[in-house]
Design an enzyme around this catalytic site. Structure first.
Site, PDB file in Angstrom:
ATOM      1  N   ASP A  98     -10.017  -6.415  -1.295  1.00 20.04           N
ATOM      2  CA  ASP A  98      -9.040  -5.828  -0.401  1.00 20.04           C
ATOM      3  C   ASP A  98      -9.715  -4.885   1.053  1.00 20.04           C
ATOM      4  O   ASP A  98     -10.013  -4.547   0.780  1.00 20.04           O
ATOM      5  CB  ASP A  98      -8.407  -4.708  -0.927  1.00 20.04           C
ATOM      6  CG  ASP A  98      -7.047  -4.302  -0.102  1.00 20.04           C
ATOM      7  OD1 ASP A  98      -6.603  -4.901   0.458  1.00 20.04           O
ATOM      8  OD2 ASP A  98      -6.063  -3.136  -0.349  1.00 20.04           O
TER       9      ASP A  98
ATOM     10  N   ASP B 221       0.531  -1.459  -0.346  1.00 18.04           N
ATOM     11  CA  ASP B 221       0.062  -0.519  -0.141  1.00 18.04           C
ATOM     12  C   ASP B 221       1.054   1.336   0.015  1.00 18.04           C
ATOM     13  O   ASP B 221       1.354   1.350   1.129  1.00 18.04           O
ATOM     14  CB  ASP B 221      -1.162   0.454   1.527  1.00 18.04           C
ATOM     15  CG  ASP B 221      -2.132  -1.173   1.391  1.00 18.04           C
ATOM     16  OD1 ASP B 221      -2.434  -0.996  -0.104  1.00 18.04           O
ATOM     17  OD2 ASP B 221      -1.425  -2.048   2.051  1.00 18.04           O
TER      18      ASP B 221
HETATM   19  C1  DX5 Z   1      -6.152  -0.127   3.312  1.00 14.07           C
HETATM   20  C2  DX5 Z   1      -5.381  -1.306   2.310  1.00 14.07           C
HETATM   21  C3  DX5 Z   1      -5.172  -2.683   2.650  1.00 14.07           C
HETATM   22  C4  DX5 Z   1      -5.404  -3.051   3.760  1.00 14.07           C
HETATM   23  C5  DX5 Z   1      -5.816  -4.375   3.828  1.00 14.07           C
HETATM   24  O1  DX5 Z   1      -6.291   0.875   2.741  1.00 14.07           O
HETATM   25  O2  DX5 Z   1      -5.925  -1.276   1.195  1.00 14.07           O
HETATM   26  O3  DX5 Z   1      -4.555  -3.360   1.854  1.00 14.07           O
HETATM   27  O4  DX5 Z   1      -3.511  -3.439   4.307  1.00 14.07           O
HETATM   28  O5  DX5 Z   1      -5.415  -4.693   5.273  1.00 14.07           O
HETATM   29  P1  DX5 Z   1      -6.896  -5.365   5.989  1.00 14.07           P
HETATM   30  O6  DX5 Z   1      -6.989  -7.139   6.034  1.00 14.07           O
HETATM   31  O7  DX5 Z   1      -6.178  -5.768   7.713  1.00 14.07           O
HETATM   32  O8  DX5 Z   1      -7.832  -5.044   6.620  1.00 14.07           O
HETATM   33 ZN    ZN Z   2      -4.349  -2.119  -0.506  1.00 13.62          ZN
END
Ligand code: DX5
Ligand code: ZN
Length: 222
Positions: free
Chosen positions: A174, A34
């Site tokens: 995601d 990210d």
């Molecule tokens: C949110 C990100 C995600 C995040 C997901 O803005 O794009 O990729 O890391 O994290 P989890 O799996 O903990 O929701």
């Molecule tokens: Zn992400």
């Protein structure tokens, strides 16, 4: 088989190289980076320098998720960094064709992320350009948030539209993906599950990966 992508936002930043190796050993299929600008989302996260530093730690694909404004300005950063897919947010694109051409000209696959509030009609015109369509399960910016309601229905709609285009598109989800909801997301049509906190905060990552593989194996798609 379902593709599990480990989102490094949830990893231990004091030892990211070891975290990459731990996740690879646990059986994940790729890594999700990210990149945030503190403006499009109210947070800062990983950078192209992290991707470059971590590249020697794994041969698995690296997926880069640009949660930032003006993605075209950042795309030149990926030329020599061996990102396998760059995923841009639909509502940051002023000229989608130009952005997709910039990504493709670097021999990198193209992903498009839709936020919870993004309708499909505008973006579906560009599906023939995509390798990956990613649906956000949460409002972007932070890991560890619960998945919002209605995501399996959005996946099913996206699947239908993607299958209608004469082009193979993978569907990813995601944010908020957990062992408890993985099966419903895959049954709805997801090919790729991106998971941060559910993997890195689990006491036994390999067992978590295995339980997701088992719970999703019964889906007719996998
Ligand atoms: C949110 C990100 C995600 C995040 C997901 O803005 O794009 O990729 O890391 O994290 P989890 O799996 O903990 O929701
Ligand atoms: Zn992400």
């Amino acid at each position: 088989m379902i593709h599990i992508s480990a989102s490094l936002l949830a990893a231990d930043y004091a030892r990211l190289g070891e975290e990459v190796q731990r996740a690879e050993k646990a059986g994940v299929d790729s890594f999700h980076f990210d990149m945030m600008d503190g403006h499009y989302v109210p947070n800062l996260a990983l950078t192209p320098e992290h991707l470059k530093a971590l590249r020697p730690y794994s041969l698995l694909p690296f997926h880069t998720h640009l949660e930032l404004d003006n993605p075209d300005d950042s795309l030149t950063n990926f030329t020599s960094l061996q990102a396998d897919i760059v995923i841009v947010q639909w509502n940051t694109l002023t000229d989608p064709v130009q952005t997709f051409n910039m990504i493709r000209s670097q021999n990198i696959k193209i992903g498009l992320a839709l936020n919870l509030d993004d309708a499909f009609d505008g973006a579906s015109r560009f599906f023939q350009d995509l390798d990956l369509l990613m649906l956000m399960g949460v409002y972007p910016g932070f890991g560890g948030q619960p998945i919002q309601p209605g995501i399996p229905e959005r996946i099913a709609s996206a699947r239908l539209l993607a299958d209608q285009s004469d082009h193979q598109i993978k569907i990813a989800v995601d944010g908020g993906v957990k062992p408890e909801n993985a099966a419903s997301l895959v049954e709805a049509g997801a090919d790729i599950l991106i998971m941060g906190s559910a993997l890195f905060q689990s006491s036994d990552m390999a067992a978590t990966v295995q339980s997701i593989r088992e719970s999703t194996a019964r889906s007719p798609r996998h």
